[in-house]
Enzyme design. Sequence first.
Site, mmCIF file in Angstrom:
data_model
loop_
_atom_site.group_PDB
_atom_site.id
_atom_site.type_symbol
_atom_site.label_atom_id
_atom_site.label_comp_id
_atom_site.label_asym_id
_atom_site.label_seq_id
_atom_site.Cartn_x
_atom_site.Cartn_y
_atom_site.Cartn_z
ATOM 1 N N ALA A 67 0.856 -1.183 0.000
ATOM 2 C CA ALA A 67 0.000 0.000 0.000
ATOM 3 C C ALA A 67 0.894 1.236 0.000
ATOM 4 C CB ALA A 67 -0.896 -0.016 1.227
ATOM 5 N N GLY A 110 0.649 -5.068 0.796
ATOM 6 C CA GLY A 110 -0.524 -5.134 -0.075
ATOM 7 C C GLY A 110 -0.210 -5.750 -1.431
ATOM 8 N N GLU A 113 -0.438 -9.344 -0.854
ATOM 9 C CA GLU A 113 -1.872 -9.631 -0.664
ATOM 10 C C GLU A 113 -2.617 -9.615 -1.998
ATOM 11 O OE1 GLU A 113 -2.209 -6.471 2.228
ATOM 12 O OE2 GLU A 113 -2.712 -7.892 3.811
ATOM 13 N N GLU A 133 4.683 -5.264 7.019
ATOM 14 C CA GLU A 133 3.949 -4.218 7.757
ATOM 15 C C GLU A 133 4.453 -4.062 9.186
ATOM 16 O OE1 GLU A 133 2.593 -6.536 5.821
ATOM 17 O OE2 GLU A 133 0.956 -5.679 4.620
HETATM 18 N N1 CAA Z 1 4.632 3.190 -0.467
HETATM 19 C C1 CAA Z 1 5.057 4.352 -0.952
HETATM 20 N N2 CAA Z 1 6.258 4.509 -1.565
HETATM 21 C C2 CAA Z 1 7.032 3.429 -1.706
HETATM 22 C C3 CAA Z 1 6.637 2.166 -1.225
HETATM 23 C C4 CAA Z 1 5.362 2.059 -0.591
HETATM 24 N N3 CAA Z 1 4.885 0.911 -0.126
HETATM 25 N N4 CAA Z 1 7.620 1.282 -1.494
HETATM 26 C C5 CAA Z 1 8.595 1.974 -2.128
HETATM 27 N N5 CAA Z 1 8.241 3.255 -2.260
HETATM 28 C C6 CAA Z 1 9.004 4.339 -2.897
HETATM 29 C C7 CAA Z 1 10.155 4.798 -2.024
HETATM 30 O O1 CAA Z 1 9.730 5.717 -1.052
HETATM 31 C C8 CAA Z 1 11.076 5.401 -3.065
HETATM 32 O O2 CAA Z 1 10.592 6.661 -3.401
HETATM 33 P P1 CAA Z 1 11.653 7.909 -3.593
HETATM 34 O O3 CAA Z 1 12.491 7.497 -4.766
HETATM 35 O O4 CAA Z 1 10.785 9.082 -3.856
HETATM 36 O O5 CAA Z 1 12.464 7.969 -2.338
HETATM 37 C C9 CAA Z 1 10.857 4.518 -4.279
HETATM 38 O O6 CAA Z 1 9.622 3.849 -4.074
HETATM 39 C C10 CAA Z 1 11.930 3.452 -4.439
HETATM 40 O O7 CAA Z 1 12.019 2.740 -3.207
HETATM 41 P P2 CAA Z 1 13.390 2.521 -2.425
HETATM 42 O O8 CAA Z 1 14.343 3.635 -2.684
HETATM 43 O O9 CAA Z 1 13.067 2.235 -1.012
HETATM 44 O O10 CAA Z 1 13.938 1.214 -3.171
HETATM 45 P P3 CAA Z 1 14.902 0.101 -2.593
HETATM 46 O O11 CAA Z 1 15.273 -0.750 -3.768
HETATM 47 O O12 CAA Z 1 16.015 0.709 -1.805
HETATM 48 O O13 CAA Z 1 14.007 -0.756 -1.566
HETATM 49 C C11 CAA Z 1 12.000 -1.941 -0.865
HETATM 50 C C12 CAA Z 1 12.928 -1.524 -2.048
HETATM 51 C C13 CAA Z 1 12.742 -2.911 0.036
HETATM 52 C C14 CAA Z 1 10.797 -2.615 -1.483
HETATM 53 C C15 CAA Z 1 11.590 -0.678 -0.067
HETATM 54 O O14 CAA Z 1 11.112 0.310 -0.983
HETATM 55 C C16 CAA Z 1 10.497 -0.919 0.940
HETATM 56 O O15 CAA Z 1 10.783 -1.461 1.997
HETATM 57 N N6 CAA Z 1 9.252 -0.497 0.639
HETATM 58 C C17 CAA Z 1 8.130 -0.564 1.577
HETATM 59 C C18 CAA Z 1 7.597 -1.978 1.712
HETATM 60 C C19 CAA Z 1 6.482 -1.998 2.725
HETATM 61 O O16 CAA Z 1 6.646 -1.711 3.876
HETATM 62 N N7 CAA Z 1 5.270 -2.416 2.260
HETATM 63 C C20 CAA Z 1 4.076 -2.527 3.115
HETATM 64 C C21 CAA Z 1 3.230 -1.302 2.989
HETATM 65 S S1 CAA Z 1 1.884 -1.266 4.134
HETATM 66 C C22 CAA Z 1 0.699 -2.236 3.440
HETATM 67 O O17 CAA Z 1 0.848 -2.794 2.382
HETATM 68 C C23 CAA Z 1 -0.584 -2.284 4.265
HETATM 69 C C24 CAA Z 1 -1.574 -3.316 3.900
HETATM 70 O O18 CAA Z 1 -1.295 -4.485 3.806
HETATM 71 C C25 CAA Z 1 -2.995 -2.946 3.788
#
Ligand code: CAA
Length: 259
Positions: A67, A110, A113, A133
């Site tokens: 998400a 998500g 999911e 998460e």
């Molecule tokens: N939401 C918003 N932005 C996101 C994102 C997310 N879930 N995942 C990545 N991005 C964005 C980053 O902020 C970054 O943006 P900027 O370039 O503007 O800084 C861009 O995408 C590239 O990401 P990274 O620089 O972090 O890339 P990386 O290769 O270093 O890392 C990753 C990749 C390990 C996937 C890392 O991006 C990450 O950990 N992302 C979040 C994963 C996460 O926590 N997902 C769960 C979300 S909550 C959810 O999903 C709730 C639900 O079930 C209902």
Amino acid sequence: MENIIVEYPYMDNEHVALVRLNRPKVLNALSTDLIKELVQALFELEDNPKVRSIILTGNDKAFAAGADIAQMVEASPIDQLNNERYRYWQQIGLISKPIIAAVNGYALGGGCELAMMCDLIVAGDSAKFGQPEIKIGTTPGAGGTQRLTRAIGKSKAMMLTLTGEMISARQADEWGLVAKVVPAKTLLQETYNLANTIAQRAPVAVKLCKQSVNKAYEMSLNDSIDFERRSYYLTFASQDQKEGMNAFLEKRSPEYKGN
Ligand code: CAA
């Protein structure tokens, strides 16, 4: 649409469609707009009688990294309750045609999911799955704890959801989360081959079979076997059942019309 690309027909095959999540700058983070567009696209394909199977994919780096955290960081519980995204999300489960997730790169939160909402997952060998998460102070909220547990069992689901660590495509394959792992470069071709094979089967039987398999997660064994048997009886009301069995007896290929 801004966040979704639909290719229909896909590879010149009028029975197969491809839906691509398209927010590459944020690893296909699932914004509310993206979910709305995705559901709209899926319903259009559902209503298109030519389409028999659907591929859902992302890009080489991410299927979807979850998400959109930026959209939810300041949300209140009531904002979440009132957010239309969950109403749209639920509607993905109403699609009667088979949806195959073709996953390269990250399928997290998500994104994992969403892949699990599909009927089956084909993973490129560099794919990574996880429910991270817990690392950002919350829990899965769109089926992650439930579908993952049904797919890989309690102990492994606990390990993944409580640590937030990712698993590789190979691990996901060994644990039964994905149907198969293929080289990342050939992911779309391999998934297309599978989608095309399904598209050649009798569409009514395909829909009923999808429903029956899904009932295995929702009903008692007796009730779901009863559901299965009634679905089986129902196929005998279709022209395609007559065509399929006659074609076998006449040693020719069946021509299914979806009725
Ligand atoms: N939401 C918003 N932005 C996101 C994102 C997310 N879930 N995942 C990545 N991005 C964005 C980053 O902020 C970054 O943006 P900027 O370039 O503007 O800084 C861009 O995408 C590239 O990401 P990274 O620089 O972090 O890339 P990386 O290769 O270093 O890392 C990753 C990749 C390990 C996937 C890392 O991006 C990450 O950990 N992302 C979040 C994963 C996460 O926590 N997902 C769960 C979300 S909550 C959810 O999903 C709730 C639900 O079930 C209902």
